[in-house]
Design a protein around this motif. Sequence first.
Motif, PDB file in Angstrom:
ATOM      1  N   GLU A   1      -1.380  47.536 -28.843  1.00  0.00           N
ATOM      2  CA  GLU A   1      -0.525  46.251 -29.206  1.00  0.00           C
ATOM      3  C   GLU A   1      -0.735  45.175 -28.362  1.00  0.00           C
TER       4      GLU A   1
ATOM      5  N   HIS B   1      -4.378  43.801 -30.250  1.00  0.00           N
ATOM      6  CA  HIS B   1      -3.823  42.831 -31.194  1.00  0.00           C
ATOM      7  C   HIS B   1      -3.501  41.447 -30.256  1.00  0.00           C
TER       8      HIS B   1
ATOM      9  N   TYR C   1       8.774  50.033 -34.705  1.00  0.00           N
ATOM     10  CA  TYR C   1       8.548  50.046 -36.326  1.00  0.00           C
ATOM     11  C   TYR C   1       9.508  48.203 -35.991  1.00  0.00           C
TER      12      TYR C   1
ATOM     13  N   TYR D   1       4.124  47.665 -33.726  1.00  0.00           N
ATOM     14  CA  TYR D   1       3.081  46.554 -34.231  1.00  0.00           C
ATOM     15  C   TYR D   1       3.300  45.167 -33.471  1.00  0.00           C
TER      16      TYR D   1
ATOM     17  N   GLU E   1       2.424  41.210 -35.085  1.00  0.00           N
ATOM     18  CA  GLU E   1       2.774  40.397 -36.094  1.00  0.00           C
ATOM     19  C   GLU E   1       2.418  39.365 -36.100  1.00  0.00           C
TER      20      GLU E   1
ATOM     21  N   ASN F   1      -6.442  55.604 -35.376  1.00  0.00           N
ATOM     22  CA  ASN F   1      -6.367  53.772 -35.951  1.00  0.00           C
ATOM     23  C   ASN F   1      -7.418  54.067 -37.034  1.00  0.00           C
TER      24      ASN F   1
ATOM     25  N   ASN G   1      -1.509  50.880 -41.734  1.00  0.00           N
ATOM     26  CA  ASN G   1      -2.732  51.256 -40.111  1.00  0.00           C
ATOM     27  C   ASN G   1      -3.894  50.295 -40.245  1.00  0.00           C
ATOM     28  N   ASP G   2      -4.791  50.264 -39.264  1.00  0.00           N
ATOM     29  CA  ASP G   2      -5.162  49.125 -39.259  1.00  0.00           C
ATOM     30  C   ASP G   2      -6.592  49.664 -39.654  1.00  0.00           C
TER      31      ASP G   2
END
Length: 401
Positions: free
Chosen positions: A26, A29, A48, A77, A79, A137, A155-156
């Motif tokens: 994470e 990301h 989640y 996750y 965002e 992933n 998923n990715d």
Amino acid sequence: MEIAPYIAAVLLLVVLLWCVVGVLHEAGHAWAALTLLPGPVTVHLGTYGQPTRNLRFQVGRLQVFVAYTVLLWRGGYCEHQATTAAWRKAAIIVAGPLLPLLLAGGGVAVAFSQSNYPLRALACCLLGLATVGFFFNLVPRTRPILLADGRRIFNDGQQLVNIYRLPELGRRLNAQLQQAEACRVAGNYAESADLYVALLPKVVPTASILQHAYYVLTHAGRYAEALPVSMQYQEEFADQLTDDDQFTHALILSRLGQHAAAIDAYTALIEQPQPYVNAYNNRGYTHNLLGNYALALADFDHAIACEPGQAYAYNNRGLALLKLGQEAAGLADIQHGLALDPANAYGYRNLGIYHLDRGEYAAALHHFEQAQQLDSATHELSTYMQETHQRLAQSTGGSLP
């Protein structure tokens, strides 16, 4: 020598290292999103999006939510709200599984430059888990992940596939939506319902998509599927709700046997400054189902006073009067309802109920069959016909004429 404690320690170490891989994933990301995008970025670790039992902190544009119990973590996750180019989206997605793999590889290089064997074992274990996580992933999976707020993400790997396929996917979904709408307008509710059920998990549901979906599901008699769609529409588009929407929702509740909730919904429509007239008839019908015939009678009186030409109200009031022992008035109401609308299946169904209650099974079956010819989906008609067939068979010694 007791080996169980060592096995437990190794398993615990693997779980903790897997959590480390998740955090680094994470972080990858988030780092890419903060680098490539101007807006805020939110990271959830261990859940989640569970809104409670989290440690929360913010650093600049980055907001982080961490579940308290590490051993119960179930994913995470990242965002962001920015709309960006496809290559930036792909870079942010790939950075997640790539960062722990790169760091674990660097850790192995450092560990093997020294003569510390436990450190080497630890680094190799971390690299192995990071490698598993990388492929886990990036292998596309079409089954979505359900977030705590009801949204779905992939998923990715599947997100990368969707970025590549987006134009084609959009055209295909648009064609399916147009087909579903064409079927709805043509009154082909069964096919339209099938198309909408297939579409809903694949699209971002707009107000019109949800509204049309629960509408056709209701008309197709698929009430259990219609209810969650109607509830989603009411929650997400509360400011666009109409009386028709709330009326249909109440009907769905009634058809699913949730009569108390349906009566509450009909009552809310009736007690408005401008009462929704059809709610009187349907609330009365629901009272009939519950055996509250006096309450039903009052509702049908209101419905008829508001709309004297409403055949359904006369047919339903007729049944309430029959159940209250007022046969002449009840039969007169049903006959008047059928005069207003000779194709109203409920009139014939209610005549069938009258004869069924009197033990006149052949006459009851005749009226039920008339109702079936007009509308085979008439509420509870199949149940009444089955009961009549059974009673008729019993009365004739087990053989039907």
